[in-house]
Design a protein around this motif. Sequence first.
Motif, short mmCIF file in Angstrom:
data_model
loop_
_atom_site.label_atom_id
_atom_site.label_comp_id
_atom_site.label_asym_id
_atom_site.label_seq_id
_atom_site.Cartn_x
_atom_site.Cartn_y
_atom_site.Cartn_z
N THR A 353 37.19 38.27 37.61
CA THR A 353 38.63 38.36 37.36
C THR A 353 39.16 39.71 37.83
OG1 THR A 353 38.44 36.91 35.44
CG2 THR A 353 40.40 38.30 35.57
N GLN A 357 41.94 40.61 40.69
CA GLN A 357 43.13 41.40 40.39
C GLN A 357 43.25 42.60 41.31
OE1 GLN A 357 43.10 42.29 36.18
NE2 GLN A 357 43.42 40.14 35.58
N GLU A 360 44.94 41.57 44.51
CA GLU A 360 46.39 41.41 44.36
C GLU A 360 47.08 42.77 44.24
OE1 GLU A 360 50.23 41.11 42.86
OE2 GLU A 360 48.61 41.84 41.57
N ILE A 361 46.47 43.69 43.49
CA ILE A 361 47.05 45.04 43.32
C ILE A 361 47.10 45.76 44.66
CG2 ILE A 361 46.63 47.32 42.30
CD1 ILE A 361 45.42 45.81 39.86
N ASP A 403 48.10 50.73 38.21
CA ASP A 403 47.94 49.29 37.99
C ASP A 403 46.47 48.90 37.87
OD1 ASP A 403 50.64 48.97 37.99
OD2 ASP A 403 50.78 47.97 39.93
N SER A 407 44.84 46.97 34.65
CA SER A 407 43.96 45.80 34.76
C SER A 407 42.68 46.01 33.97
CB SER A 407 43.64 45.52 36.23
OG SER A 407 42.69 44.48 36.35
#
Length: 464
Positions: A353, A357, A360-361, A403, A407
């Motif tokens: 996961t 993430q 995407e970040i 970010d 996460s």
Amino acid sequence: MTETAASPVLASLARILASDELLTDAADCWAYGYDNSRRQGRPAGVALPSTPEQAAAVVAACSAAATPLTVRGRGTGTAGAAVPDDGSIVLSTERLDRIIDIDGPNRVAVVQPGVTNAALQRAAGEAGFFWPPDPTSAEYCTVGGNLGCNSAGPRAVKYGTPRDNTLGLTAATGTGQIIRTGCYTTKGVVGYDLTRLLIGSEGTLAVILEATLKLTPLPEAITTLRAVYADMESAALAVSRIMGQAATPRVLEFMDGRAAALAAEQRPGVLPEGAGSVLLIEADGTRATVEETAAAIGRAARGPGLMELRTAANDDEARQLWEARKALSPALRGVAPGKINEDVVVPVASMGTFIAQLEEIGRRHDVLIVSFGHAGNGNIHVNLLGNAEDPDERARMERCLGDVFSSVLGLNGTLSGEHGIGIAKRDYVGRELSPEVMELMRGIKAVFDPAGILNPGKGLPAAI
């Protein structure tokens, strides 16, 4: 030595130390003002004590003069914990480098803080033992530095961190008082556990003068495996399978797809084309059991997305399997000298996961992210590549980092596994620790270091 006359603390240090044990020339001091974070301070003097008593006296002199003091090993840390304030004093442990005892029957080593990790491993190895912590910089980093940041390295997945492998410490508090914590035995519950408190405190509570370390017998045999997967999700699921069965690996390292591609550029032909992720695995034990352990780990490694599973036939082949991984860090420095390198930790089952993430970040902030690290305990080295000298790009990288940390915390992780906090992560600590906990920590700091001289400004943000 004109600065001595102008500075009371330098005059005091000149009475404690021999002439070759105190540096005051700016050019000499400059080399002690930085660490691997590439930050730089300008100390007024560098103390090179050769005995624990001298080191404690240096601390006492700085306390009396209310002069900041930063203790330093070899400067391999990446968080700025060894970077001094301008005009402060650096205490280098490089001459406190005695291996006092290797006590095989009790599985104990007693060493001074300036002993390098590699020197300790060689001495312990001659007696049939090893100290489990093994950071990548083992040839250069010191035991004191390992303890200061709780730096563990790949073997922590099976054998634990310095906190798990240290029995006791001798240290000088912020007043120069010498204290002894812990004990010589593997069991002991008298009083509070100050040993574990000092380990990982980055020199903000006391200066470590001697360490009593727990040794582990060398394994009779080690088997090395490498598993290559089509994507990170498949590798993350394999890590969960491996860590969910009884045979614990000695080492379980990973590289994401970008890291694998970069490593393949450095060592052509070592990895198959199209590798989306790589796991490097070691199993250890007796000669009678290691094959069974490796086989169990290999069975767990098999699953969807597996492209290749290789077992090294001998030591030379094992070194070849590790070549790509060892080439990675220097290659990243070459690609992006100003990269941001973090060492966050997430629960092992959340690795897939988290990596998703990160993708995407990185896209959201237009920052290239390359990840590798210690998969067995979820300790991931997240590298944000970019030109930190460009103000706009640096700002984008910092927003991206924020970010990334969000996460990590959202997955019940922690912001640092072994690099420490230092300066680099200090301002993010409040995102993980509550105000009440940080206030308790400041109170502990005041007890150990009432004048506030020990490595000020590191570890915790300033109280509001």
